[in-house]
Design an enzyme around this catalytic site. Structure first.
Site, PDB file in Angstrom:
ATOM      1  N   GLN A 121       0.825  -1.071  -0.136  1.00 43.55           N
ATOM      2  CA  GLN A 121      -0.009  -0.130   0.055  1.00 43.55           C
ATOM      3  C   GLN A 121       0.929   1.352  -0.063  1.00 43.55           C
ATOM      4  O   GLN A 121       1.710   1.512   0.889  1.00 43.55           O
ATOM      5  CB  GLN A 121      -0.883  -0.048   1.121  1.00 43.55           C
ATOM      6  CG  GLN A 121      -1.173   1.287   2.083  1.00 43.55           C
ATOM      7  CD  GLN A 121      -2.355   2.044   1.157  1.00 43.55           C
ATOM      8  OE1 GLN A 121      -2.042   2.616   0.267  1.00 43.55           O
ATOM      9  NE2 GLN A 121      -3.539   2.014   1.762  1.00 43.55           N
ATOM     10  N   ARG A 169       0.103   4.104   0.744  1.00 39.52           N
ATOM     11  CA  ARG A 169      -0.068   5.079   1.716  1.00 39.52           C
ATOM     12  C   ARG A 169       0.378   4.452   3.141  1.00 39.52           C
ATOM     13  O   ARG A 169       0.001   3.469   3.437  1.00 39.52           O
ATOM     14  CB  ARG A 169      -1.588   5.422   2.003  1.00 39.52           C
ATOM     15  CG  ARG A 169      -1.849   6.664   2.933  1.00 39.52           C
ATOM     16  CD  ARG A 169      -3.371   6.960   3.047  1.00 39.52           C
ATOM     17  NE  ARG A 169      -3.570   8.194   3.667  1.00 39.52           N
ATOM     18  CZ  ARG A 169      -4.924   8.522   3.946  1.00 39.52           C
ATOM     19  NH1 ARG A 169      -5.784   7.831   3.449  1.00 39.52           N
ATOM     20  NH2 ARG A 169      -5.021   9.823   4.674  1.00 39.52           N
ATOM     21  N   GLU A 194      -8.545   1.813   2.557  1.00 42.14           N
ATOM     22  CA  GLU A 194      -8.056   0.897   3.685  1.00 42.14           C
ATOM     23  C   GLU A 194      -8.450   1.900   4.973  1.00 42.14           C
ATOM     24  O   GLU A 194      -8.550   1.448   6.101  1.00 42.14           O
ATOM     25  CB  GLU A 194      -6.549   0.949   3.447  1.00 42.14           C
ATOM     26  CG  GLU A 194      -5.930   0.303   4.760  1.00 42.14           C
ATOM     27  CD  GLU A 194      -4.436   0.195   4.740  1.00 42.14           C
ATOM     28  OE1 GLU A 194      -3.650   0.095   5.532  1.00 42.14           O
ATOM     29  OE2 GLU A 194      -4.006   0.042   3.491  1.00 42.14           O
ATOM     30  N   ARG A 195      -8.380   3.307   4.693  1.00 41.23           N
ATOM     31  CA  ARG A 195      -8.790   4.142   5.942  1.00 41.23           C
ATOM     32  C   ARG A 195     -10.197   3.944   6.564  1.00 41.23           C
ATOM     33  O   ARG A 195     -10.108   3.818   7.728  1.00 41.23           O
ATOM     34  CB  ARG A 195      -8.808   5.648   5.453  1.00 41.23           C
ATOM     35  CG  ARG A 195      -9.065   6.822   6.569  1.00 41.23           C
ATOM     36  CD  ARG A 195      -8.613   7.804   6.093  1.00 41.23           C
ATOM     37  NE  ARG A 195      -8.981   9.129   7.009  1.00 41.23           N
ATOM     38  CZ  ARG A 195     -10.284   9.745   7.118  1.00 41.23           C
ATOM     39  NH1 ARG A 195     -11.072   9.483   6.298  1.00 41.23           N
ATOM     40  NH2 ARG A 195     -10.625  10.644   8.056  1.00 41.23           N
ATOM     41  N   ARG A 196     -11.244   3.705   5.786  1.00 38.78           N
ATOM     42  CA  ARG A 196     -12.493   3.235   6.113  1.00 38.78           C
ATOM     43  C   ARG A 196     -12.275   1.802   6.970  1.00 38.78           C
ATOM     44  O   ARG A 196     -12.994   1.609   7.873  1.00 38.78           O
ATOM     45  CB  ARG A 196     -13.366   3.066   4.992  1.00 38.78           C
ATOM     46  CG  ARG A 196     -14.099   4.545   4.542  1.00 38.78           C
ATOM     47  CD  ARG A 196     -14.591   4.209   3.193  1.00 38.78           C
ATOM     48  NE  ARG A 196     -13.785   4.607   2.000  1.00 38.78           N
ATOM     49  CZ  ARG A 196     -13.764   4.132   0.802  1.00 38.78           C
ATOM     50  NH1 ARG A 196     -14.987   3.680   0.518  1.00 38.78           N
ATOM     51  NH2 ARG A 196     -12.944   4.473   0.032  1.00 38.78           N
TER      52      ARG A 196
END
Length: 280
Positions: A48, A50, A89-91
Site C-alpha cells: 500500500q 499510503r 483502507e482508511r475506512r
C-alpha cells in the site's frame, strides 16, 4: 539497458488515463453489488503506497462509523481465502477502531495489474495524502514500472517539476522526514529545508520552524538575506526563466564567474536534460 518504454509502463499510463474504466470499477452500478464482509476476512495490500494515517482523523471517522455506519463501500478483490483492499483502507482501519464486525464492500474480479494500479490511483489522487506518502508512491511507481517522471506526469495530470520536487523530499534527514510524515512541517517547508545540506543543521532548523511556527515565506526570506545582496541583472533573470521553462529544472547564471548551473535530481533526470539540450 533500462527499459523505459515497455508495454507495462504504457499500460499503467493508459489504465490511469482511462477514467471511465476506473470510475466503473470504483463505483457500484447498483446496490446489489454491495456486500457485507467480515472484517477478519479483509486485509490491506502489503505494498500500500499510503503509510501514515492520522490517528485523530481516524478516531473522528470511527466515531462517525459508530453512529452512521460506513457510507461508501470499500473495493476489494478475492486473493486466496481473503479479500484484499483495493480502495478504502482508511475506512477499514476506522471500522476496526469502531469495533465493527463487518464492512460494506464491492468485490471486483481484478488481476494483479489492475488491483495494484487501482490502489495506486486511489491513493495518489487523495487530497489528504501527506507529502511523504505522496513522494514514496511516486518513487515506487517510477522504479517498479520503469517510468520516467514525464510518463508519470502525463498519466496522473501533475507537472513533472511537481513530481520531481515531491520525490526530492525523500532526501531530507530521517528525523525531518518524520515531521513531514506527521504533518508537523508542510511540503513547502520541506522544500526549503532541502537547501540545508548538513543533516544536523537541517534538523535544528526544522525544530526552530515548528517551535516558533515560522511560515514558509519567512523561511524563504531568511534564506535570501543570507545571500550577498546585489542589483539584479534583469536580462539574465529572464534568460534563467527561459532555461527553467525549457528544461523543467532550476537554472542559475553566475555573471561574475561566467558559469551556468543546471540542477538535476538523479541520473534519469540528467539524461532527460541532455536529450533536450543535445536534441537526441
Amino acid at each position: 539497458m533500462t527499459r523505459k518504454k515497455g508495454g507495462l509502463n504504457r499500460g499503467l499510463g493508459a489504465f490511469i488515463s482511462d477514467k471511465n474504466k476506473v470510475e466503473e470499477i470504483l463505483k457500484p452500478s447498483n446496490e446489489l453489488e454491495i456486500q457485507e464482509l467480515k472484517l477478519d476476512d479483509v486485509e490491506p495490500r502489503e505494498d500500500q503506497p499510503r503509510q501514515a494515517f492520522d490517528e485523530e482523523s481516524l478516531k473522528e471517522l470511527a466515531n462517525s462509523i459508530s453512529e452512521y455506519g460506513v457510507i461508501q463501500p470499500i473495493i476489494v478483490r478475492k486473493v486466496g481465502k481473503k479479500y484484499e483492499i483495493v480502495a478504502g483502507e482508511r475506512r477499514y482501519r476506522a471500522s476496526k477502531l469502531a469495533n465493527k464486525d463487518t464492512i460494506p464492500a464491492i468485490i471486483r474480479e481484478l488481476d494483479d495489474f489492475e488491483g495494484e494500479n487501482l490502489s495506486i490511483i486511489e491513493n495518489i489522487q487523495r487530497e489528504d495524502l501527506n507529502p511523504y506518502d505522496e513522494a514514496v508512491a511516486y518513487k515506487s511507481i517510477i522504479d517498479k514500472y520503469e517510468l520516467t517522471q514525464e510518463d508519470l506526469s502525463k498519466a496522473i495530470g501533475k507537472s513533472r517539476p511537481y513530481i520531481s520536487n515531491t520525490i526530492r523530499l525523500l532526501r531530507l534527514d530521517e528525523r525531518v522526514l518524520e515531521f513531514l510524515k506527521s504533518g508537523q512541517i508542510s511540503y513547502s517547508i520541506g522544500r526549503e529545508l532541502l537547501s540545508i545540506t548538513d543533516n544536523d543543521e537541517q534538523y535544528k532548523r526544522a525544530l526552530e520552524i515548528m517551535e516558533n511556527k515560522i511560515s514558509v515565506k519567512a523561511v524563504a526570506k531568511a534564506k535570501k538575506r543570507k545571500k550577498r545582496i546585489k542589483s539584479p541583472n534583469i536580462h539574465l533573470m529572464e534568460v534563467e526563466e527561459s532555461f527553467m521553462d525549457r528544461l523543467g529544472t532550476k537554472v542559475r547564471i553566475n555573471e561574475s564567474q561566467k558559469v551556468i548551473s543546471i540542477n538535476y535530481y538523479d541520473n534519469e533526470d540528467l539524461q532527460r536534460i541532455i536529450e533536450i539540450i543535445v536534441g537526441e
